[in-house]
Scaffold this active site. Structure first.
Site, mmCIF file in Angstrom:
data_model
loop_
_atom_site.group_PDB
_atom_site.id
_atom_site.type_symbol
_atom_site.label_atom_id
_atom_site.label_comp_id
_atom_site.label_asym_id
_atom_site.label_seq_id
_atom_site.Cartn_x
_atom_site.Cartn_y
_atom_site.Cartn_z
ATOM 1 C CD GLU A 31 -12.971 13.745 26.056
ATOM 2 O OE1 GLU A 31 -13.989 13.776 25.347
ATOM 3 O OE2 GLU A 31 -12.433 12.695 26.439
ATOM 4 C CD GLU A 55 -6.275 8.931 11.843
ATOM 5 O OE1 GLU A 55 -6.870 8.970 12.942
ATOM 6 O OE2 GLU A 55 -5.176 8.371 11.689
ATOM 7 C CB SER A 83 -16.919 5.119 22.661
ATOM 8 O OG SER A 83 -16.201 6.312 22.652
ATOM 9 C CD GLN A 112 -16.399 11.046 27.458
ATOM 10 O OE1 GLN A 112 -15.240 10.745 27.761
ATOM 11 N NE2 GLN A 112 -16.682 11.891 26.487
ATOM 12 N N GLY A 113 -19.914 7.638 29.238
ATOM 13 C CA GLY A 113 -20.427 6.546 28.403
ATOM 14 C C GLY A 113 -20.897 7.065 27.059
ATOM 15 C CB SER A 132 -11.716 5.992 31.086
ATOM 16 O OG SER A 132 -11.153 5.983 29.809
HETATM 17 C C1 FAD Z 1 -7.264 5.621 26.422
HETATM 18 C C2 FAD Z 1 -8.670 5.812 25.919
HETATM 19 C C3 FAD Z 1 -9.677 6.169 26.788
HETATM 20 C C4 FAD Z 1 -10.983 6.335 26.321
HETATM 21 N N1 FAD Z 1 -11.970 6.658 27.222
HETATM 22 C C5 FAD Z 1 -13.236 6.789 26.799
HETATM 23 C C6 FAD Z 1 -14.293 7.063 27.729
HETATM 24 O O1 FAD Z 1 -14.069 7.199 28.933
HETATM 25 N N2 FAD Z 1 -15.557 7.153 27.275
HETATM 26 C C7 FAD Z 1 -15.865 7.013 25.950
HETATM 27 O O2 FAD Z 1 -17.031 7.151 25.607
HETATM 28 N N3 FAD Z 1 -14.905 6.728 25.039
HETATM 29 C C8 FAD Z 1 -13.596 6.606 25.439
HETATM 30 N N4 FAD Z 1 -12.602 6.310 24.531
HETATM 31 C C9 FAD Z 1 -12.988 6.029 23.155
HETATM 32 C C10 FAD Z 1 -12.557 7.053 22.139
HETATM 33 O O3 FAD Z 1 -13.302 8.223 22.250
HETATM 34 C C11 FAD Z 1 -12.709 6.378 20.757
HETATM 35 O O4 FAD Z 1 -11.762 5.324 20.715
HETATM 36 C C12 FAD Z 1 -12.478 7.313 19.629
HETATM 37 O O5 FAD Z 1 -13.509 8.250 19.552
HETATM 38 C C13 FAD Z 1 -12.361 6.568 18.285
HETATM 39 O O6 FAD Z 1 -13.457 5.720 18.083
HETATM 40 P P1 FAD Z 1 -13.253 4.168 17.704
HETATM 41 O O7 FAD Z 1 -12.279 3.570 18.674
HETATM 42 O O8 FAD Z 1 -14.600 3.545 17.586
HETATM 43 O O9 FAD Z 1 -12.535 4.177 16.279
HETATM 44 P P2 FAD Z 1 -13.235 4.376 14.864
HETATM 45 O O10 FAD Z 1 -14.137 5.548 14.917
HETATM 46 O O11 FAD Z 1 -13.814 3.072 14.426
HETATM 47 O O12 FAD Z 1 -11.996 4.753 13.958
HETATM 48 C C14 FAD Z 1 -11.080 3.759 13.462
HETATM 49 C C15 FAD Z 1 -10.044 4.470 12.589
HETATM 50 O O13 FAD Z 1 -10.694 5.066 11.453
HETATM 51 C C16 FAD Z 1 -10.417 6.466 11.392
HETATM 52 N N5 FAD Z 1 -11.609 7.208 10.934
HETATM 53 C C17 FAD Z 1 -12.885 7.008 11.347
HETATM 54 N N6 FAD Z 1 -13.719 7.892 10.724
HETATM 55 C C18 FAD Z 1 -12.941 8.639 9.902
HETATM 56 C C19 FAD Z 1 -13.203 9.750 9.014
HETATM 57 N N7 FAD Z 1 -14.449 10.237 8.842
HETATM 58 N N8 FAD Z 1 -12.164 10.295 8.345
HETATM 59 C C20 FAD Z 1 -10.887 9.825 8.520
HETATM 60 N N9 FAD Z 1 -10.576 8.771 9.351
HETATM 61 C C21 FAD Z 1 -11.594 8.206 10.038
HETATM 62 C C22 FAD Z 1 -10.081 6.862 12.831
HETATM 63 O O14 FAD Z 1 -9.271 8.022 12.875
HETATM 64 C C23 FAD Z 1 -9.339 5.621 13.320
HETATM 65 O O15 FAD Z 1 -7.991 5.655 12.915
HETATM 66 C C24 FAD Z 1 -11.282 6.138 24.960
HETATM 67 C C25 FAD Z 1 -10.254 5.786 24.072
HETATM 68 C C26 FAD Z 1 -8.967 5.613 24.540
HETATM 69 C C27 FAD Z 1 -7.883 5.233 23.562
#
Ligand code: FAD
Length: 397
Positions: A248, A381, A133, A130-131, A165
């Protein structure tokens, strides 16, 4: 309200139980509750297991018959996963394909796309990633910047994805790309199917806290993808992605919940056999309470899952209620990991291949893996925000 299974469903349960008892391979049994999908050889082994499950028609059993499914109700799917948990069998490895892309293609895909992809999802001949993020588009997914520009019959893609992933073992990926940079951010996005072997794709593994690299950075440089690979119309990708994310958070969470039940059962067994000061951990009144509380939480998750199921059984798409399950599941998952650490004590820090690590280090792995439960598939969150605004109807500001 009737929580009992029908006679046919009970018969199905017996059939599955007998099949699994005879067929779960010894080297995979019991290794699913804290499993990694980082190692290519192990993923290939799991592909073989999914093929075997498919041979017995236990993959995609809720998919319609026209797509090579069983046309069974989602209840049978849940029974199957419950029995797999009971038998300590690993789940099908092509999870993203089965639980996210498959249903999305059935809803938004063209006939050609369905014919081309669905059966290979079932057999795990083609594994999907899944691409979605990106470095600046996680929670704020609609901010994604990966560009796709039309050139004849192809889109040319440039940009970067992250946390993808299984990208390193995937054959295909479903990607969100920006096809109209001038439109408001939710309106210029398309959902594109990308062959991961296309020239211009570079995959770099990211090492996780578990020590393994199951997810990756994916760089796309002038990657040419047929325009016919767009799902659901140009610039209509946001609506398609919402379908995928709902599956999902809903169906996949139900499956994750069943893995959590396996972990809970193992935790109870662990507490019963872990000795300290002449007593087992299960005799410790504080630990007993914590384990009882986890068991209650697990039951609540199951009942809430049945509520979502009822919705799906009535033909409605998964709703924002799925966010409740995902949020609660991630908390219970992390609590369970913490209680396991308390039960095991200092030995909980030992990783495989140490012969002193309980359960071959699977608990150490589980505890570290659980850190991501509150992040993947929507952070806690963000799920709180969804619940406040879309379920409870509280004002946005
Ligand atoms: C094990 C694992 C597998 C994953 N696999 C995939 C995958 O296969 N494909 C894919 O596309 N993605 C994948 N992801 C990514 C995942 O979907 C993102 O990590 C997630 O959506 C959070 O985005 P970010 O890491 O950019 O954090 P950010 O969005 O930058 O958030 C950082 C922090 O700020 C908080 N925050 C952000 N916005 C707000 C708001 N509006 N209000 C309150 N708090 C806020 C968040 O809760 C978090 O604590 C995976 C993640 C993990 C951990």
């Amino acid at each position: 309200m009737d929580f009992d299974f029908t006679r046919e469903q009970q018969a199905f349960r017996h059939e599955v139980r007998a099949w699994l008892a005879a067929r779960v391979p010894a080297d995979l049994k019991g290794r699913g509750f804290a499993a990694s999908r980082a190692d290519r050889a192990h993923v290939d082994r799991l592909r073989g297991w999914q093929r075997e499950l498919h041979g017995a028609r236990y993959v995609g059993i809720d998919w319609p018959r026209e797509y090579d499914g069983r046309g069974a109700s989602i209840m049978e799917q849940i029974i199957l996963y419950e029995e797999m948990s009971r038998a300590e069998a690993p789940q099908p490895v092509n999870r993203g394909g089965l639980s996210m892309l498959g249903p999305t293609l059935m809803k938004h895909g063209t006939a050609v796309q369905r014919t081309r992809h669905l059966s290979k999802i079932l057999t795990a001949e083609e594994i999907w990633c899944q691409g979605f993020s990106e470095p600046n588009a996680g929670s704020d997914l609609a901010n994604l910047q990966t560009r796709a520009v039309l050139d004849g019959d192809f889109y040319v893609i440039n940009g970067q994805k992250v946390w993808t992933s299984m990208a390193h073992v995937a054959d295909w990926g479903f990607f969100l790309v920006r096809t109209d940079p001038t439109a408001p951010k939710h309106k210029g996005i398309s959902f594109l199917l990308v062959d991961m072997k296309t020239p211009g794709i570079t995959i770099r593994p990211l090492r996780q806290i578990t020590g393994e690299a199951e997810f990756n950075e994916v760089f796309l440089e002038n990657v040419r993808v047929p325009a016919a690979n767009i799902v659901g119309g140009v610039n209509e990708g946001w609506g398609v992605a919402i379908t995928t994310l709902a599956y999902e958070r809903d169906v996949l969470t139900m499956i994750r919940h069943i893995s959590l039940r396996t972990a809970l059962e193992r935790l109870v067994a662990l507490a019963k056999r872990t000795k300290r000061n002449g007593h087992t951990a299960a005799d410790d009144p504080v630990l007993r309470q914590k384990i009882a509380s986890l068991t209650i939480a697990e039951r609540c998750l199951a009942l809430n899952g049945y509520r979502s199921l009822t919705r799906i059984l009535k033909g409605q798409p998964p709703g924002p209620e799925g966010s409740t399950s995902k949020l609660f599941w991630s908390q219970v998952d992390q609590d369970l990991a913490e209680v396991a650490t308390e039960v095991i004590g200092p030995y909980s820090q030992l990783a495989a291949p140490s012969s002193w690590a309980p359960d071959e280090g699977q608990w150490e792995f589980y505890c570290l893996l659980a850190r991501g439960s509150g992040i993947r598939a929507g952070t806690s969150e963000i799920l709180h925000n969804i619940l406040s605004e879309r379920v409870l109807g509280l004002p946005k500001d």
